[in-house]
Write an enzyme that holds these catalytic residues in place. Structure first.
Site, short mmCIF file in Angstrom:
data_model
loop_
_atom_site.label_atom_id
_atom_site.label_comp_id
_atom_site.label_asym_id
_atom_site.label_seq_id
_atom_site.Cartn_x
_atom_site.Cartn_y
_atom_site.Cartn_z
N ILE A 14 0.84 -1.21 0.00
CA ILE A 14 0.00 0.00 0.00
C ILE A 14 0.87 1.26 0.00
O ILE A 14 0.52 2.27 -0.64
CB ILE A 14 -0.99 0.00 1.20
CG1 ILE A 14 -2.09 1.04 1.00
CG2 ILE A 14 -0.29 0.24 2.53
CD1 ILE A 14 -3.10 0.66 -0.04
N SER A 36 11.66 0.92 7.81
CA SER A 36 11.21 -0.39 7.32
C SER A 36 12.31 -1.39 7.59
O SER A 36 13.48 -1.10 7.36
CB SER A 36 10.92 -0.32 5.82
OG SER A 36 10.76 -1.63 5.30
N ARG A 37 11.91 -2.55 8.10
CA ARG A 37 12.92 -3.53 8.43
C ARG A 37 13.63 -4.04 7.18
O ARG A 37 14.84 -4.26 7.18
CB ARG A 37 12.28 -4.70 9.19
CG ARG A 37 12.96 -4.93 10.53
CD ARG A 37 12.23 -5.89 11.41
NE ARG A 37 11.69 -5.23 12.58
CZ ARG A 37 12.43 -4.72 13.58
NH1 ARG A 37 13.74 -4.79 13.55
NH2 ARG A 37 11.85 -4.15 14.61
N LYS A 90 -5.83 2.79 7.13
CA LYS A 90 -7.02 2.12 7.65
C LYS A 90 -6.74 0.63 7.76
O LYS A 90 -5.96 0.13 6.96
CB LYS A 90 -8.24 2.38 6.76
CG LYS A 90 -8.01 2.08 5.29
CD LYS A 90 -8.59 0.90 4.61
CE LYS A 90 -8.61 -0.46 5.06
NZ LYS A 90 -8.63 -1.45 3.95
N ASP A 168 -11.05 -6.29 5.93
CA ASP A 168 -10.02 -5.32 5.54
C ASP A 168 -10.49 -4.53 4.31
O ASP A 168 -10.46 -3.29 4.34
CB ASP A 168 -8.67 -6.01 5.29
CG ASP A 168 -7.63 -4.99 4.87
OD1 ASP A 168 -7.11 -4.28 5.74
OD2 ASP A 168 -7.37 -4.87 3.65
#
Lengths: 308, 308
Positions: A14, A36-37, A90, A168
């Site tokens: 996303i 971000s990993r 969201k 979702d």
């Protein structure tokens, strides 16, 4: 005013598909860091975690949280505590009750908290709201049927507790519903189908009503192959209003009124910039509260296992 | 002022065991009618339904809804529309979202809406709240274990969607918890055990936290035989505070501070009379919102069938 310096937390599907182009296209905000990993972005400062980013002293004003909902509360609380504005993808969290403290924290620090509902920025939504404000509404039918394998390939978190399964995508329909109807909506019954091997439902039927007794029915499916359906049909005294393609198209008695390209995330970031400028927050928990109620009141059935 | 003329809707176990004696013992309110499909009460006007009662012209000022939660919203909406004050047994409804419109209706009509949490009127609750307000809280452990066959004999509605199963008693613990702790509480994880043949859980474990990060753990069981347990233990910098017997008893480091007879429902009706006199409402959805979150975020397991 100098642009808002934004950090993106989470760089999954996303974030890449929607957030990056929307941020690039929005005046008044610029991406300066990513946490971000696993993923990095050329030309943008990178940190493994939000905590690392905040500890680094990198100058940021705001964060957008694009990680799965299960850890969102902890990240949002951390960012607000550090004095940053926060944009939440969201659903805004894994529970409704975790949002109250975030709202209070934003108020206490004078920072903006924006719980986004991207579908509310679809082009048909505000025209539908205006149309329905003056109409006698008879019924509402939601059909939200998509193929999880196409839209959420390999996303295991969506099947975990808090991942919501078919809700979702369907929470997008509920975010539109609660925006376009003139009266509050509540749940009166639900059926939820859980795959034997999963903690979240793959299909559901919801019965709702508004305070005038208008019946609202939703059919949700996460295994729809072939044509995909994201439709809301509202029967009124002045004909049928249909929002289709997730709110990109609007029809009145079959006649097209609106058919526009998606620009939902551009709308989100424009609104975020405005909220920060105005010192305001925007947190509507209603769609997530309806989902929680569906889990609370829903009758469960067990269906075939799901694997990607 | 002449007494408030009250009608009781639903004349089951809770109405007979608790509401009738509490109403009789409370100044300023008197029972004048009963609506119940099957049961009557000597010397009190009887109607089959609330709608019949309201249509009859029988003079009443208020109703107390003691029917199962699944139909409570419709009855409450009907009573408020007819200009009556409304007292709701716990839980106040089958969903959280149905309560917003009732609150709005009470405001619009200037009538009192009182969502009762009877355990909040247990004698240990306010002293515990006062004690904890000034303490550094380390952890909270809730153990709420009772035998459904003893306390809810034959009650099938409790196993239906909206009946809450083990959360029907456990929501009492949550109502105490959210009253005595100085900071808001939210859910971080849950496990729910559903009997194969039932729509509501028979046991659960909840992990919660407050906004200062205090860990809160609850163990709930509806099949506890032998000694019954309704305990909340709070570990603080000034020793351990334990509310036991559902809040009838209070211990500080094992030393008894309070051990009183139950008078919860007398407290409820006294508060209802005060609310009506002051033109106020009292609706706290927090305990039900935590239960909805537990259903939303809870990992489900399937356990042995339950029969009475």
């Amino acid at each position: 005013m100098s642009p808002i310096r934004l950090a993106l937390v989470g760089l999954g599907k996303i974030a890449r598909d929607q957030h990056l182009p929307a941020i690039a296209a929005t005046e008044g905000i610029e991406l300066v860091a990513v946490a971000s990993r696993n993923a990095t972005l050329d030309g943008v400062a990178h940190f493994a975690t939000l905590a690392d980013l905040l500890a680094s002293g990198e100058a940021i004003d705001a964060v957008a949280l694009c990680t799965p909902p299960q850890g969102r509360h902890e990240l949002a609380a951390l960012a607000l505590k550090a004095g940053k504005h926060v944009l939440l993808e969201k659903p805004p969290g894994a529970t409704v009750s975790e949002l109250g403290p975030l709202i209070a924290a934003a108020q206490a620090t004078g920072r903006t908290l924006f719980a986004t509902w991207h579908s509310r920025f679809a082009p048909a939504v505000e025209p539908a709201r205006a149309f329905l404000a003056a109409r006698d509404i008879r019924s509402v039918a939601i059909e939200w049927k998509e193929d999880v394998r196409v839209w959420h390939p390999g996303q295991e978190w969506i099947w975990e507790p808090g991942g919501l399964g078919v809700f979702d995508p369907a929470i997008n329909a509920l975010s539109i519903l609660t925006r376009i109807l003139p009266r509050p909506v509540f749940l009166t019954g639900a059926n939820l189908a859980f795959p034997t091997n999963r903690a979240a439902p793959v299909a559901a039927e919801l019965d709702m009503a508004d305070t005038a007794g208008v019946p609202i029915r939703a059919e949700l499916d996460f295994l729809q192959t072939g044509p995909q359906t994201w439709d809301i049909r509202v029967e009124t005294d002045a004909g049928d209003l249909t929002l289709s393609s997730g709110g990109a198209k609007l029809f009145h008695d079959g006649r097209p009124l609106i058919d526009e390209r998606d620009a939902e995330y551009a709308g989100i970031y424009r609104h975020f910039v405005e909220l920060i400028a105005g010192g305001a927050s925007d947190v509507d928990v209603t769609p997530l509260a309806l989902v929680a109620d569906a889990f609370l009141l829903g009758r469960r059935s067990i269906v075939a296992p799901f694997e990607y």
